[in-house]
Design a protein around this motif. Structure first.
Motif, PDB file in Angstrom:
ATOM      1  N   ILE A  58      -8.612  22.171   1.324  1.00  0.00           N
ATOM      2  CA  ILE A  58      -9.405  20.765   1.950  1.00  0.00           C
ATOM      3  C   ILE A  58      -9.027  19.681   0.803  1.00  0.00           C
ATOM      4  N   LEU A  59      -9.606  19.964  -0.490  1.00  0.00           N
ATOM      5  CA  LEU A  59      -9.549  19.084  -1.704  1.00  0.00           C
ATOM      6  C   LEU A  59      -8.294  18.681  -2.037  1.00  0.00           C
ATOM      7  N   GLU A  60      -7.392  19.644  -1.876  1.00  0.00           N
ATOM      8  CA  GLU A  60      -5.946  19.409  -2.430  1.00  0.00           C
ATOM      9  C   GLU A  60      -5.342  18.397  -1.193  1.00  0.00           C
ATOM     10  N   ILE A  61      -5.431  18.703  -0.033  1.00  0.00           N
ATOM     11  CA  ILE A  61      -4.951  17.889   0.987  1.00  0.00           C
ATOM     12  C   ILE A  61      -5.424  16.451   0.804  1.00  0.00           C
ATOM     13  N   LEU A  62      -6.739  16.342   0.781  1.00  0.00           N
ATOM     14  CA  LEU A  62      -7.223  15.023   0.944  1.00  0.00           C
ATOM     15  C   LEU A  62      -7.127  14.285  -0.324  1.00  0.00           C
ATOM     16  N   GLN A  63      -6.803  14.782  -1.537  1.00  0.00           N
ATOM     17  CA  GLN A  63      -6.230  14.088  -2.911  1.00  0.00           C
ATOM     18  C   GLN A  63      -4.893  13.447  -2.430  1.00  0.00           C
ATOM     19  N   ALA A  64      -3.902  14.409  -1.995  1.00  0.00           N
ATOM     20  CA  ALA A  64      -2.753  13.848  -1.699  1.00  0.00           C
ATOM     21  C   ALA A  64      -2.719  12.819  -0.353  1.00  0.00           C
ATOM     22  N   ASN A  65      -3.508  12.953   0.432  1.00  0.00           N
ATOM     23  CA  ASN A  65      -3.181  12.228   1.613  1.00  0.00           C
ATOM     24  C   ASN A  65      -4.803  12.031   2.307  1.00  0.00           C
ATOM     25  N   ALA A  66      -5.463  11.065   1.758  1.00  0.00           N
ATOM     26  CA  ALA A  66      -6.755  10.702   2.287  1.00  0.00           C
ATOM     27  C   ALA A  66      -6.767  10.207   3.848  1.00  0.00           C
ATOM     28  N   LYS A  67      -5.811   9.858   4.307  1.00  0.00           N
ATOM     29  CA  LYS A  67      -5.558   9.354   5.930  1.00  0.00           C
ATOM     30  C   LYS A  67      -5.328  10.287   6.825  1.00  0.00           C
ATOM     31  N   ILE A  68      -5.446  11.578   6.508  1.00  0.00           N
ATOM     32  CA  ILE A  68      -4.776  12.757   7.088  1.00  0.00           C
ATOM     33  C   ILE A  68      -5.998  12.655   8.436  1.00  0.00           C
ATOM     34  N   THR A  69      -5.797  12.858   9.725  1.00  0.00           N
ATOM     35  CA  THR A  69      -6.865  12.899  10.656  1.00  0.00           C
ATOM     36  C   THR A  69      -7.613  14.489  10.614  1.00  0.00           C
ATOM     37  N   ASN A  70      -8.771  14.346  10.837  1.00  0.00           N
ATOM     38  CA  ASN A  70      -9.594  15.743  11.033  1.00  0.00           C
ATOM     39  C   ASN A  70      -8.903  16.899  11.672  1.00  0.00           C
ATOM     40  N   ALA A  71      -8.235  16.271  12.654  1.00  0.00           N
ATOM     41  CA  ALA A  71      -7.651  17.626  13.660  1.00  0.00           C
ATOM     42  C   ALA A  71      -6.484  18.000  12.903  1.00  0.00           C
ATOM     43  N   ILE A 131       0.781  -1.100   0.157  1.00  0.00           N
ATOM     44  CA  ILE A 131      -0.080   0.014   0.055  1.00  0.00           C
ATOM     45  C   ILE A 131       0.939   1.282  -0.035  1.00  0.00           C
ATOM     46  N   LYS A 132       0.918   1.949  -1.078  1.00  0.00           N
ATOM     47  CA  LYS A 132       1.725   3.189  -1.230  1.00  0.00           C
ATOM     48  C   LYS A 132       1.173   4.322  -0.580  1.00  0.00           C
ATOM     49  N   SER A 133      -0.356   4.575  -0.742  1.00  0.00           N
ATOM     50  CA  SER A 133      -0.844   5.943  -0.180  1.00  0.00           C
ATOM     51  C   SER A 133      -2.339   5.813  -0.424  1.00  0.00           C
ATOM     52  N   TYR A 134      -2.964   6.891   0.123  1.00  0.00           N
ATOM     53  CA  TYR A 134      -4.504   6.815   0.164  1.00  0.00           C
ATOM     54  C   TYR A 134      -4.914   8.214  -0.456  1.00  0.00           C
ATOM     55  N   HIS A 135      -5.890   8.061  -1.268  1.00  0.00           N
ATOM     56  CA  HIS A 135      -6.361   9.341  -1.875  1.00  0.00           C
ATOM     57  C   HIS A 135      -7.934   9.517  -2.102  1.00  0.00           C
ATOM     58  N   ALA A 136      -8.214  10.731  -2.109  1.00  0.00           N
ATOM     59  CA  ALA A 136      -9.621  11.109  -2.298  1.00  0.00           C
ATOM     60  C   ALA A 136      -9.756  11.273  -3.706  1.00  0.00           C
ATOM     61  N   LYS A 137     -10.733  10.790  -4.355  1.00  0.00           N
ATOM     62  CA  LYS A 137     -11.244  10.756  -5.763  1.00  0.00           C
ATOM     63  C   LYS A 137     -12.249  11.779  -6.146  1.00  0.00           C
ATOM     64  N   LEU A 138     -11.876  12.914  -6.887  1.00  0.00           N
ATOM     65  CA  LEU A 138     -12.738  13.951  -6.944  1.00  0.00           C
ATOM     66  C   LEU A 138     -13.576  13.774  -8.173  1.00  0.00           C
ATOM     67  N   ASP A 139     -14.690  14.540  -8.378  1.00  0.00           N
ATOM     68  CA  ASP A 139     -15.483  14.456  -9.801  1.00  0.00           C
ATOM     69  C   ASP A 139     -14.960  15.759 -10.487  1.00  0.00           C
ATOM     70  N   PRO A 140     -14.083  15.370 -11.585  1.00  0.00           N
ATOM     71  CA  PRO A 140     -13.426  16.423 -12.377  1.00  0.00           C
ATOM     72  C   PRO A 140     -14.701  17.674 -12.760  1.00  0.00           C
ATOM     73  N   GLU A 141     -15.628  17.212 -13.397  1.00  0.00           N
ATOM     74  CA  GLU A 141     -16.650  18.146 -13.817  1.00  0.00           C
ATOM     75  C   GLU A 141     -17.018  19.238 -12.727  1.00  0.00           C
ATOM     76  N   LYS A 142     -17.241  18.703 -11.492  1.00  0.00           N
ATOM     77  CA  LYS A 142     -17.825  19.392 -10.266  1.00  0.00           C
ATOM     78  C   LYS A 142     -16.615  20.631  -9.751  1.00  0.00           C
ATOM     79  N   ILE A 143     -15.506  20.208  -9.937  1.00  0.00           N
ATOM     80  CA  ILE A 143     -14.362  21.385  -9.673  1.00  0.00           C
ATOM     81  C   ILE A 143     -14.010  22.037 -11.059  1.00  0.00           C
ATOM     82  N   GLY A 144     -14.723  21.961 -12.144  1.00  0.00           N
ATOM     83  CA  GLY A 144     -14.638  22.873 -13.160  1.00  0.00           C
ATOM     84  C   GLY A 144     -13.560  22.225 -14.253  1.00  0.00           C
ATOM     85  N   LEU A 145     -13.363  20.929 -14.223  1.00  0.00           N
ATOM     86  CA  LEU A 145     -12.355  20.429 -15.247  1.00  0.00           C
ATOM     87  C   LEU A 145     -13.111  19.490 -16.302  1.00  0.00           C
ATOM     88  N   GLY A 146     -13.374  20.301 -17.416  1.00  0.00           N
ATOM     89  CA  GLY A 146     -14.337  19.780 -18.287  1.00  0.00           C
ATOM     90  C   GLY A 146     -13.528  18.999 -19.455  1.00  0.00           C
TER      91      GLY A 146
END
Lengths: 160, 160
Positions: free
Chosen positions: B16-29, A55-70
């Motif tokens: 927030i979005l930038e941080i969570l994309q790069a590291n989803a495991k960060i604590t809320n604190a 496991i290298k890392s964890y990432h949030a996946k965003l919706d490109p269109e909703k952040i203005g990336l069309g």
DNA sequence: AGAATTTACCGAATTATATGTGGTACAAAG
DNA sequence: CTTTGTACCACATATAATTCGGTAAATTCT
């Protein structure tokens, strides 16, 4: 940290990996239920998978269109030369363009394939003209604009 | 749930979005410290971003080689026809192949581009011969094998 | 402008979750 | 066999997430 190509993991580890690929936000308690162990050894396994680099890392996946990336594209890039110096110089430039989210060295048609994401066609054109094509090692470019994405799985098929 | 193309978010949300994309495991604190708010409103913002669909999901990123996935490719696929029926039928088949982790409909050379990941060249060949080329809507296929990946960013460039 | 309403925020209490510990059973190695 | 190591569980503790009541700022309405 183990840096070897292949690392050993058992059936339970595979299940953990499958679950965490699909949903990294699951609680350890729920994960332990899903795999049939108690929380303590479950967490231990996850930590080991992280430390081993599986496991290298964890990432949030965003919706490109909703952040203005069309506009998303793949671009085949041919370089003027194929020596290491050229490739390194090209890479160094590419690294600094955040819109280029992937860059792979490939066999076949071109030398490299890039995945680029931008606001709209105008900003895409601007990016290509003013940034990518300005890299002196770049010879040819062929764009493929993504009309729609049918599948974008974050779950790798772990071999048996 | 907001389903419109563009959703509004402010400067703090972007961070927030930038941080969570790069590291989803960060604590809320920790996240709240990084953006300069207290934990409560920080959590509120994250929840809103999730509910609005800007944040779609969270995923663990694995090291392909360490789980025995040594070959990644892009494949340009041409279909025999371009009507909706054909495309849907093709998609339905593609959906069932876990090794196909991406499928995009594109302009340009081919009709579709796939990203495929498999154990080795042998299993890749087997997959292509026995599964992909067996889909009756498939006409042409052109493979680009990835020699190495220089950039594979999970962080999208959020427009200003 | 001024009042009413909504929104975003904070600090503190509560709840949930992760993490650490000691002990046990099983498996592999000697 | 016996020893050693590994993987596990149940339970205790520490840490983090979440909820709540109240306040201030911003927005809307009159």
């Amino acid at each position: 940290m183990d840096n070897s190509i292949k690392v050993k993991f058992d059936k339970i580890d595979r299940k953990i990996l499958e679950i965490l690929q699909a949903n990294a936000k699951i609680t350890n308690a729920q994960l332990s239920k899903d795999i049939g162990l108690s929380p303590a050894p479950t967490l231990e396994r996850v930590k080991k998978l992280e430390q081993s680099g599986i496991i290298k890392s964890y990432h949030a996946k965003l919706d490109p269109e909703k952040i203005g990336l069309g506009v998303s594209t793949f671009v085949l890039v041919g370089l003027i030369g194929h020596n290491k110096g050229n490739i390194d110089a090209f890479m160094k430039e590419i690294d600094q363009i955040p819109e280029v989210i992937e860059c792979h060295h490939i066999t076949g048609t071109g030398d490299f394939i890039l995945k680029i994401i931008s606001k709209d066609i105008n900003s895409y054109q601007k990016l290509m003209l003013e940034q990518v094509s300005e890299i002196k090692e770049v010879d040819s470019m062929q764009s493929m604009v993504i009309l729609s994405t049918f599948k974008d799985s974050k779950v790798l098929p772990i071999p048996a």
